[in-house]
Design a protein around this motif. Structure first.
Motif, mmCIF file in Angstrom:
data_model
loop_
_atom_site.group_PDB
_atom_site.id
_atom_site.type_symbol
_atom_site.label_atom_id
_atom_site.label_comp_id
_atom_site.label_asym_id
_atom_site.label_seq_id
_atom_site.Cartn_x
_atom_site.Cartn_y
_atom_site.Cartn_z
ATOM 1 N N ALA A 21 0.827 -1.209 0.000
ATOM 2 C CA ALA A 21 0.000 0.000 0.000
ATOM 3 C C ALA A 21 0.863 1.261 0.000
ATOM 4 N N GLY A 22 2.184 1.098 -0.084
ATOM 5 C CA GLY A 22 3.091 2.230 0.080
ATOM 6 C C GLY A 22 3.058 3.230 -1.058
ATOM 7 N N PHE A 23 3.544 4.411 -0.759
ATOM 8 C CA PHE A 23 3.570 5.492 -1.742
ATOM 9 C C PHE A 23 4.325 5.082 -3.004
ATOM 10 N N MET A 24 5.471 4.400 -2.829
ATOM 11 C CA MET A 24 6.269 4.051 -3.999
ATOM 12 C C MET A 24 5.531 3.086 -4.925
ATOM 13 N N HIS A 25 4.690 2.235 -4.337
ATOM 14 C CA HIS A 25 3.924 1.311 -5.174
ATOM 15 C C HIS A 25 2.915 2.077 -6.035
ATOM 16 N N SER A 26 2.289 3.099 -5.443
ATOM 17 C CA SER A 26 1.377 3.943 -6.227
ATOM 18 C C SER A 26 2.126 4.598 -7.377
ATOM 19 N N ILE A 27 3.322 5.092 -7.062
ATOM 20 C CA ILE A 27 4.118 5.774 -8.084
ATOM 21 C C ILE A 27 4.504 4.795 -9.196
ATOM 22 N N GLU A 28 4.851 3.560 -8.793
ATOM 23 C CA GLU A 28 5.195 2.538 -9.788
ATOM 24 C C GLU A 28 4.050 2.339 -10.773
ATOM 25 N N MET A 29 2.827 2.234 -10.223
ATOM 26 C CA MET A 29 1.666 2.003 -11.104
ATOM 27 C C MET A 29 1.532 3.125 -12.120
ATOM 28 N N VAL A 30 1.596 4.377 -11.634
ATOM 29 C CA VAL A 30 1.441 5.509 -12.545
ATOM 30 C C VAL A 30 2.553 5.499 -13.592
ATOM 31 N N THR A 31 3.785 5.227 -13.145
ATOM 32 C CA THR A 31 4.916 5.261 -14.073
ATOM 33 C C THR A 31 4.780 4.185 -15.137
ATOM 34 N N MET A 32 4.378 2.962 -14.722
ATOM 35 C CA MET A 32 4.172 1.886 -15.702
ATOM 36 C C MET A 32 3.179 2.329 -16.761
ATOM 37 N N ALA A 33 2.070 2.925 -16.303
ATOM 38 C CA ALA A 33 1.017 3.314 -17.248
ATOM 39 C C ALA A 33 1.518 4.378 -18.211
ATOM 40 N N VAL A 34 2.135 5.436 -17.692
ATOM 41 C CA VAL A 34 2.520 6.523 -18.593
ATOM 42 C C VAL A 34 3.708 6.123 -19.460
ATOM 43 N N LEU A 35 4.571 5.241 -18.964
ATOM 44 C CA LEU A 35 5.716 4.817 -19.765
ATOM 45 C C LEU A 35 5.248 4.073 -21.009
ATOM 46 N N GLY A 36 4.385 3.077 -20.813
ATOM 47 C CA GLY A 36 3.921 2.301 -21.951
ATOM 48 C C GLY A 36 2.929 3.069 -22.800
ATOM 49 N N GLY A 37 2.144 3.915 -22.154
ATOM 50 C CA GLY A 37 1.118 4.678 -22.862
ATOM 51 C C GLY A 37 -0.203 4.530 -22.155
ATOM 52 N N ALA A 38 -0.561 5.533 -21.338
ATOM 53 C CA ALA A 38 -1.742 5.402 -20.491
ATOM 54 C C ALA A 38 -3.017 5.350 -21.317
ATOM 55 N N GLY A 39 -2.958 5.771 -22.593
ATOM 56 C CA GLY A 39 -4.158 5.796 -23.401
ATOM 57 C C GLY A 39 -4.508 4.446 -24.014
ATOM 58 N N SER A 40 -3.586 3.494 -23.964
ATOM 59 C CA SER A 40 -3.876 2.209 -24.593
ATOM 60 C C SER A 40 -3.595 1.063 -23.629
ATOM 61 N N VAL A 41 -4.527 0.097 -23.600
ATOM 62 C CA VAL A 41 -4.405 -1.024 -22.665
ATOM 63 C C VAL A 41 -3.114 -1.800 -22.920
ATOM 64 N N LEU A 42 -2.869 -2.100 -24.198
ATOM 65 C CA LEU A 42 -1.685 -2.883 -24.535
ATOM 66 C C LEU A 42 -0.410 -2.115 -24.154
ATOM 67 N N GLY A 43 -0.413 -0.805 -24.444
ATOM 68 C CA GLY A 43 0.748 0.017 -24.122
ATOM 69 C C GLY A 43 1.042 -0.006 -22.632
ATOM 70 N N ALA A 44 -0.002 0.156 -21.827
ATOM 71 C CA ALA A 44 0.199 0.207 -20.386
ATOM 72 C C ALA A 44 0.722 -1.126 -19.858
ATOM 73 N N ILE A 45 0.166 -2.235 -20.409
ATOM 74 C CA ILE A 45 0.644 -3.555 -19.975
ATOM 75 C C ILE A 45 2.106 -3.731 -20.395
ATOM 76 N N PHE A 46 2.431 -3.223 -21.562
ATOM 77 C CA PHE A 46 3.813 -3.225 -22.046
ATOM 78 C C PHE A 46 4.701 -2.456 -21.059
ATOM 79 N N GLY A 47 4.232 -1.277 -20.614
ATOM 80 C CA GLY A 47 4.977 -0.500 -19.623
ATOM 81 C C GLY A 47 5.164 -1.281 -18.337
ATOM 82 N N ALA A 48 4.095 -1.972 -17.913
ATOM 83 C CA ALA A 48 4.190 -2.801 -16.707
ATOM 84 C C ALA A 48 5.254 -3.872 -16.900
ATOM 85 N N GLY A 49 5.289 -4.461 -18.106
ATOM 86 C CA GLY A 49 6.282 -5.491 -18.401
ATOM 87 C C GLY A 49 7.697 -4.952 -18.275
ATOM 88 N N ILE A 50 7.943 -3.781 -18.884
ATOM 89 C CA ILE A 50 9.300 -3.220 -18.850
ATOM 90 C C ILE A 50 9.733 -2.947 -17.417
#
Lengths: 290, 319
Positions: free
Chosen positions: B243-272
């Motif tokens: 539940a920590g702050f860094m985990h929240s930040i990780e989620m946001v970063t994964m989404a914006v890195l891969g592309g928050a507008g596309s499901v596949l992109g965000a999952i790709f970001g999560a993968g990286i």
């Protein structure tokens, strides 16, 4: 009675720090409509750099000055490198950028300094002053005095100097300010420098009491923001009052309810303010032009 | 051949990746990493709905993951619920909390949600850390076995623990992606995306802006909660770090890195971002530095995220 007084003293002390953070938020928000989530990191850096300089052998006042100047320079760098290139971006992008800057500075502080908790000596000794059955640290007076002096200084700057009026003009209407020949980019840079410097000063003043570590920033940011919001976003008077109020609410929560959950007080205030008076204590109803 | 819709194409790519990648796993350990990517991908799909579609941001989504995770730890022992129902209970609690927190806030401008969720996440982590009698405090707490693997074994499908969680999380991710993609096409999803462009414009064409934002926030909270439950059930252990702050930040970063507008992109970001620390263990020390840098750089230079930007380039060259 003396117990209540004691809580009030400690509330005013932390409240002064929150007020300084809230003022920092307000300056940047007014100049650019950006809510700078890295504001708390300026407080952390003020404390950490001063500790580092002092531990390396610099006299305390010099170390503090270095910390404030270095943090102000960093504020300018954030504006130039991260905020200006993203001009016109949606609010969400700007939030991600400033929270990214905040996380980045935490990570950097962890590497450059360490993960320990640090402090340095209080400015006027540790002998508590007795007032009405309660005690107050001399350092608390430094913190409270610091917040009041900064507020007075800002008030003079914004009302009595040409440059300060230029900042106000920019916050009222950016385009119109440009038309009358105000360099709005410089105003932005100045706001970040000022805001970062004030944050660092808060860190310098508070560290002998609150201690510092690489990860204290986010808490200060949250409470400073709560203060700014309680007072009315964008209103310097509101920021000062709101910051002090958040400190008092927190100290009273710790004293009478639960010291474990005093941190929750700021969050509850945020929710209550949003629920019942989104304009804050001193704010005006906002209208947005499209 | 009929043209594939973007939706079925995304789901096909995802399903193929989940099914085929295990053939290249050099050891059983990689099933674990895969499952972790899918769980993160699920949480990040929720962020896509909130941030990518609706243009809102949460800095406390880990709080919901914490609620989902601890529901699986606590509800079976204290309420006698089956772990799977405990996960459902966690999702319901997360949805209710998201509704209560979101209702007053989402009437207002973007950064209020960021601040309020930041506070919310910190509050959840604080409760999990401090209520030792219930949660075990910072040391964490054991989570009961889900029991589905044993059931499958009785039916003749014998999977290792790693394999089971890999495919189970993969299937949940597929369902999550399917729901998110359906939402994208539905009237509700269109309303959400209209908000992203301009809330005021969306309001003038008759969209109930606050209500639609609230729906997106509640749905994304459920995604985070389910992801938290999966982590807890897979590890059979959970600590407040979830539940920590860094985990929240990780989620946001994964989404914006891969592309928050596309499901596949965000999952790709999560993968990286899930793989990076596994490949470069030295990065552990630099994690915050890297996350912060990625957030800033992506927002300045690649606002759509990695995958959409790359795809656009490829498409531009192809035509």
């Amino acid at each position: 009675m003396s117990e209540l007084l004691q809580f009030l003293f400690s509330g005013l002390t932390v409240g002064a720090v929150y007020a300084l953070v809230a003022l920092g938020f307000t300056i940047i928000y007014n100049a650019s409509d950006v809510v700078n989530f890295a504001q708390g990191e300026f407080v952390m850096l003020g404390g950490m750099v001063t500790w580092f300089g002092h531990a390396a052998g610099l006299p305390l006042p010099l170390a503090a000055l270095v910390a404030i100047l270095a943090t102000a320079a960093l504020g300018v760098a954030i504006n130039k490198l991260a905020i200006e290139p993203a001009r016109g971006a949606p609010v969400v992008s700007l939030i991600i950028i400033t929270i990214g800057a905040s996380v980045f500075l935490q990570g950097a502080a962890q590497l450059v300094f360490d993960k320990q908790i640090h402090s340095f000596p209080a400015f006027s000794g540790d002998t508590p002053l007795r007032i009405g059955g309660a005690t107050i640290q001399p350092q608390s007076l430094w913190v409270i005095g610091g917040a009041l002096v900064v507020f007075a200084g800002l008030w003079l700057f914004f009302t009595r100097t040409l440059l300060g009026r230029a900042v106000l003009a920019t916050s009222n209407n950016r385009l119109a300010a440009q038309l009358v020949g105000i360099n709005t980019n410089f105003v932005m840079t100045l706001s970040f420098a000022l805001s970062a410097g004030i944050g660092a000063l808060a860190g310098v003043l508070a560290t002998p009491i609150t201690l510092t570590a690489y990860n204290v920033g986010i808490g200060f940011a949250l409470k400073g923001f709560a203060g700014a919001m309680l007072g009315g976003m964008g209103n310097p008077k509101g920021a000062l009052a709101g910051g002090f109020l958040i400190g008092l609410i927190e100290a009273l929560t710790a004293g009478y309810l639960s010291s474990t959950y005093k941190e929750a007080a700021a969050f509850v205030v945020i929710l209550l303010v949003l629920f019942f008076m989104p304009q804050g204590l001193f704010g005006r109803k906002s209208t947005e032009r499209v | 051949m009929p043209r594939l819709t973007a939706k079925s194409a995304t789901l096909l790519v995802l399903a193929a990746l989940i099914a085929v990648t295990p053939f290249f796993f050099p050891s059983g350990y990689y099933y674990r990493v895969g499952a972790l990517i899918f769980v993160n991908g699920l949480a990040v799909t929720g962020i896509v709905i909130l941030t990518g579609y609706a243009g809102q941001i949460s800095l406390g989504h880990a709080g919901f993951a914490g609620i989902g995770g601890y529901a699986c730890a606590l509800a079976p022992t204290h309420l006698g619920l089956h772990p799977s129902l405990a996960g459902v209970l966690g999702a319901v609690i997360s949805a209710v909390l998201a509704y209560l927190v979101g209702r007053p806030i989402l009437r207002l401008r973007g950064y209020y949600l960021a601040v309020a969720t930041l506070g919310f996440g910190i509050l959840v982590a604080m409760v999990l850390n401090n209520e030792r009698a219930l949660t075990g405090g910072p040391d964490g707490i054991a989570v009961p076995e889900l029991g589905l693997r044993g059931l499958l074994k009785d039916w003749g499908l014998d999977l290792t623990n790693g394999q089971f969680w890999y495919f189970f999380c993969g299937i949940v991710l597929l369902i999550g992606a399917w729901i998110a993609l359906n939402l994208h096409q539905s009237p509700g999803g269109r309303a959400l995306r209209a908000l992203h462009g301009s809330e005021i414009a969306a309001g003038t064409v008759g969209i109930d802006v606050a209500r639609v934002k609230l729906q997106a926030f509640v749905i994304s909270a459920v995604y985070a909660s389910v992801a938290g439950s999966l982590v807890a059930l897979q590890n059979k252990f959970i600590t407040p770090d979830i539940a920590g702050f860094m985990h929240s930040i990780e989620m946001v970063t994964m989404a914006v890195l891969g592309g928050a507008g596309s499901v596949l992109g965000a999952i790709f970001g999560a993968g990286i971002l899930t793989l990076l620390p596994q490949v470069l263990t030295v990065l552990a020390e630099y994690e915050q530095l890297v996350l912060g840098l990625v957030m800033m750089l992506v927002m300045i230079f690649l606002r759509e995220g990695l995958l959409p930007s790359v795809l656009r380039k490829l498409r531009g060259r192809g035509e």
